[in-house]
Design a protein around this motif. Structure first.
Motif, PDB file in Angstrom:
ATOM      1  N   MET A  30       0.926  -1.177  -0.048  1.00 17.74           N
ATOM      2  CA  MET A  30      -0.111  -0.003  -0.001  1.00 17.74           C
ATOM      3  C   MET A  30       0.986   1.282   0.012  1.00 17.74           C
ATOM      4  O   MET A  30       1.598   1.321   1.012  1.00 17.74           O
ATOM      5  N   ASN A  31       0.670   2.039  -1.027  1.00 13.81           N
ATOM      6  CA  ASN A  31       1.649   3.201  -1.281  1.00 13.81           C
ATOM      7  C   ASN A  31       0.728   4.425  -1.409  1.00 13.81           C
ATOM      8  O   ASN A  31      -0.497   4.301  -1.424  1.00 13.81           O
ATOM      9  N   SER A  32       1.263   5.604  -0.961  1.00 15.18           N
ATOM     10  CA  SER A  32       0.498   6.768  -1.267  1.00 15.18           C
ATOM     11  C   SER A  32      -0.793   6.654  -0.255  1.00 15.18           C
ATOM     12  O   SER A  32      -1.954   6.945  -0.647  1.00 15.18           O
ATOM     13  N   LEU A  33      -0.688   6.137   0.971  1.00 16.94           N
ATOM     14  CA  LEU A  33      -1.921   6.086   1.790  1.00 16.94           C
ATOM     15  C   LEU A  33      -2.440   7.382   2.104  1.00 16.94           C
ATOM     16  O   LEU A  33      -1.917   8.491   2.455  1.00 16.94           O
ATOM     17  N   LYS A  34      -3.817   7.132   2.352  1.00 17.59           N
ATOM     18  CA  LYS A  34      -4.620   8.304   2.687  1.00 17.59           C
ATOM     19  C   LYS A  34      -5.496   8.094   3.866  1.00 17.59           C
ATOM     20  O   LYS A  34      -5.394   6.833   4.315  1.00 17.59           O
ATOM     21  N   PRO A  35      -5.868   8.898   4.555  1.00 14.21           N
ATOM     22  CA  PRO A  35      -6.797   8.790   5.813  1.00 14.21           C
ATOM     23  C   PRO A  35      -7.880   7.864   5.518  1.00 14.21           C
ATOM     24  O   PRO A  35      -8.116   7.008   6.342  1.00 14.21           O
ATOM     25  N   GLU A  36      -8.486   8.072   4.279  1.00 17.66           N
ATOM     26  CA  GLU A  36      -9.852   6.883   4.182  1.00 17.66           C
ATOM     27  C   GLU A  36      -9.239   5.627   3.964  1.00 17.66           C
ATOM     28  O   GLU A  36     -10.259   4.756   3.751  1.00 17.66           O
ATOM     29  N   ASP A  37      -7.923   5.474   3.694  1.00 14.11           N
ATOM     30  CA  ASP A  37      -7.638   4.170   3.523  1.00 14.11           C
ATOM     31  C   ASP A  37      -7.662   3.282   5.049  1.00 14.11           C
ATOM     32  O   ASP A  37      -7.352   2.059   5.150  1.00 14.11           O
ATOM     33  N   SER A  38      -7.664   3.905   6.105  1.00 16.93           N
ATOM     34  CA  SER A  38      -7.677   3.557   7.486  1.00 16.93           C
ATOM     35  C   SER A  38      -8.848   2.296   7.728  1.00 16.93           C
ATOM     36  O   SER A  38      -9.793   2.489   7.153  1.00 16.93           O
ATOM     37  N   GLY A  39      -8.775   1.267   8.488  1.00 14.68           N
ATOM     38  CA  GLY A  39      -9.559   0.230   8.669  1.00 14.68           C
ATOM     39  C   GLY A  39      -8.821  -0.946   9.062  1.00 14.68           C
ATOM     40  O   GLY A  39      -7.610  -1.173   9.154  1.00 14.68           O
ATOM     41  N   MET A  40      -9.650  -1.960   9.470  1.00  9.50           N
ATOM     42  CA  MET A  40      -9.159  -3.269   9.581  1.00  9.50           C
ATOM     43  C   MET A  40      -9.105  -4.161   8.291  1.00  9.50           C
ATOM     44  O   MET A  40     -10.144  -4.194   7.693  1.00  9.50           O
ATOM     45  N   TYR A  41      -8.133  -4.631   8.149  1.00  9.18           N
ATOM     46  CA  TYR A  41      -7.718  -5.106   6.617  1.00  9.18           C
ATOM     47  C   TYR A  41      -7.629  -6.714   7.377  1.00  9.18           C
ATOM     48  O   TYR A  41      -6.741  -7.126   8.137  1.00  9.18           O
ATOM     49  N   THR A  42      -8.309  -7.516   6.333  1.00 10.59           N
ATOM     50  CA  THR A  42      -8.365  -8.870   6.527  1.00 10.59           C
ATOM     51  C   THR A  42      -8.091  -9.735   5.390  1.00 10.59           C
ATOM     52  O   THR A  42      -8.635  -8.908   4.265  1.00 10.59           O
ATOM     53  N   CYS A  43      -7.379 -10.746   5.361  1.00  7.51           N
ATOM     54  CA  CYS A  43      -7.424 -11.438   4.174  1.00  7.51           C
ATOM     55  C   CYS A  43      -8.422 -12.683   4.074  1.00  7.51           C
ATOM     56  O   CYS A  43      -8.761 -13.115   5.243  1.00  7.51           O
ATOM     57  N   ALA A  44      -8.383 -13.195   2.967  1.00  9.85           N
ATOM     58  CA  ALA A  44      -9.527 -14.256   2.935  1.00  9.85           C
ATOM     59  C   ALA A  44      -9.181 -15.055   1.587  1.00  9.85           C
ATOM     60  O   ALA A  44      -8.452 -14.737   0.585  1.00  9.85           O
ATOM     61  N   ALA A  45      -9.686 -16.372   1.709  1.00 12.49           N
ATOM     62  CA  ALA A  45      -9.239 -17.555   0.619  1.00 12.49           C
ATOM     63  C   ALA A  45     -10.901 -18.346   0.206  1.00 12.49           C
ATOM     64  O   ALA A  45     -11.595 -18.433   1.154  1.00 12.49           O
ATOM     65  N   VAL A  46     -10.679 -18.516  -1.171  1.00 11.39           N
ATOM     66  CA  VAL A  46     -11.718 -19.454  -1.428  1.00 11.39           C
ATOM     67  C   VAL A  46     -11.217 -20.417  -2.360  1.00 11.39           C
ATOM     68  O   VAL A  46     -10.114 -20.155  -3.274  1.00 11.39           O
ATOM     69  N   TRP A  47     -11.684 -21.415  -2.846  1.00 11.03           N
ATOM     70  CA  TRP A  47     -11.254 -22.493  -4.017  1.00 11.03           C
ATOM     71  C   TRP A  47     -11.262 -21.575  -5.416  1.00 11.03           C
ATOM     72  O   TRP A  47     -10.407 -21.873  -6.015  1.00 11.03           O
ATOM     73  N   TRP A  48     -12.200 -21.115  -5.598  1.00  8.37           N
ATOM     74  CA  TRP A  48     -12.644 -20.380  -6.610  1.00  8.37           C
ATOM     75  C   TRP A  48     -13.538 -19.336  -6.551  1.00  8.37           C
ATOM     76  O   TRP A  48     -14.507 -19.542  -6.127  1.00  8.37           O
ATOM     77  N   THR A  49     -13.408 -18.471  -7.460  1.00 12.69           N
ATOM     78  CA  THR A  49     -14.467 -17.175  -7.416  1.00 12.69           C
ATOM     79  C   THR A  49     -14.148 -16.582  -8.844  1.00 12.69           C
ATOM     80  O   THR A  49     -13.255 -16.188  -9.151  1.00 12.69           O
ATOM     81  N   SER A  50     -15.422 -16.185  -9.392  1.00 11.69           N
ATOM     82  CA  SER A  50     -15.595 -15.154 -10.394  1.00 11.69           C
ATOM     83  C   SER A  50     -15.213 -13.928 -10.078  1.00 11.69           C
ATOM     84  O   SER A  50     -15.037 -12.873 -10.946  1.00 11.69           O
ATOM     85  N   ASN A  51     -15.306 -13.635  -8.744  1.00  8.79           N
ATOM     86  CA  ASN A  51     -15.115 -12.069  -8.275  1.00  8.79           C
ATOM     87  C   ASN A  51     -14.222 -12.001  -7.139  1.00  8.79           C
ATOM     88  O   ASN A  51     -14.840 -12.437  -5.908  1.00  8.79           O
ATOM     89  N   THR A  52     -13.299 -11.674  -7.207  1.00  5.86           N
ATOM     90  CA  THR A  52     -12.274 -11.653  -6.074  1.00  5.86           C
ATOM     91  C   THR A  52     -12.549 -10.532  -5.141  1.00  5.86           C
ATOM     92  O   THR A  52     -11.698 -10.547  -4.046  1.00  5.86           O
ATOM     93  N   LEU A  53     -13.206  -9.639  -5.457  1.00  4.79           N
ATOM     94  CA  LEU A  53     -13.582  -8.572  -4.734  1.00  4.79           C
ATOM     95  C   LEU A  53     -15.086  -8.678  -3.675  1.00  4.79           C
ATOM     96  O   LEU A  53     -15.350  -7.575  -3.081  1.00  4.79           O
TER      97      LEU A  53
END
Length: 122
Positions: free
Chosen positions: A82-105
């Motif tokens: 994460m570069n050029s961070l902004k105050p609105e980037d603040s938050g709890m960041y969590t990673c997740a995994a799935v076998w397959w998905t058509s939408n990773t977001l």
């Protein structure tokens, strides 16, 4: 059992950088889609960046050009630079995994979640 463990969060000034890591056990990152999500109090979890098993990446519009997701299959670790961070980037960041998905977001598509790491940009 599958476990995802995030690290690398912290406090940083606006314009600064952080690199988050998410190490997994009980699954093979080379076969999974992985995502980074951000949540702030009172708001829904937002997909920030995702990467498929073959390395195709997706980003939220708000972070394009500033954040980069990557993974090291040998280390079973996914990163979020994460570069050029902004105050609105603040938050709890969590990673997740799935076998397959058509939408990773899309959070609803994911099966496994870490505990999260806090990012604060001031």
């Amino acid at each position: 059992d599958v476990q995802l463990v995030e690290s690398g969060g912290g406090s940083v000034r606006a314009g600064g950088s952080l690199r988050l890591s998410c190490s997994g056990s009980g699954l093979d990152y080379s076969r999974y889609s992985l995502g980074w999500f951000r949540q702030t109090p009172g708001n829904e979890r937002e997909g920030v960046a995702g990467i498929t098993d073959v390395g195709r990446t997706s980003y939220a519009e708000s972070v394009k050009g500033r954040f980069t997701i990557s993974k090291d299959n040998a280390k079973n670790t996914v990163y979020l630079q994460m570069n050029s961070l902004k105050p609105e980037d603040s938050g709890m960041y969590t990673c997740a995994a799935v076998w397959w998905t058509s939408n990773t977001l899309l959070a609803a598509n994911y099966h496994y979640w870490g505990q999260g790491t806090q990012v604060t940009v001031s």
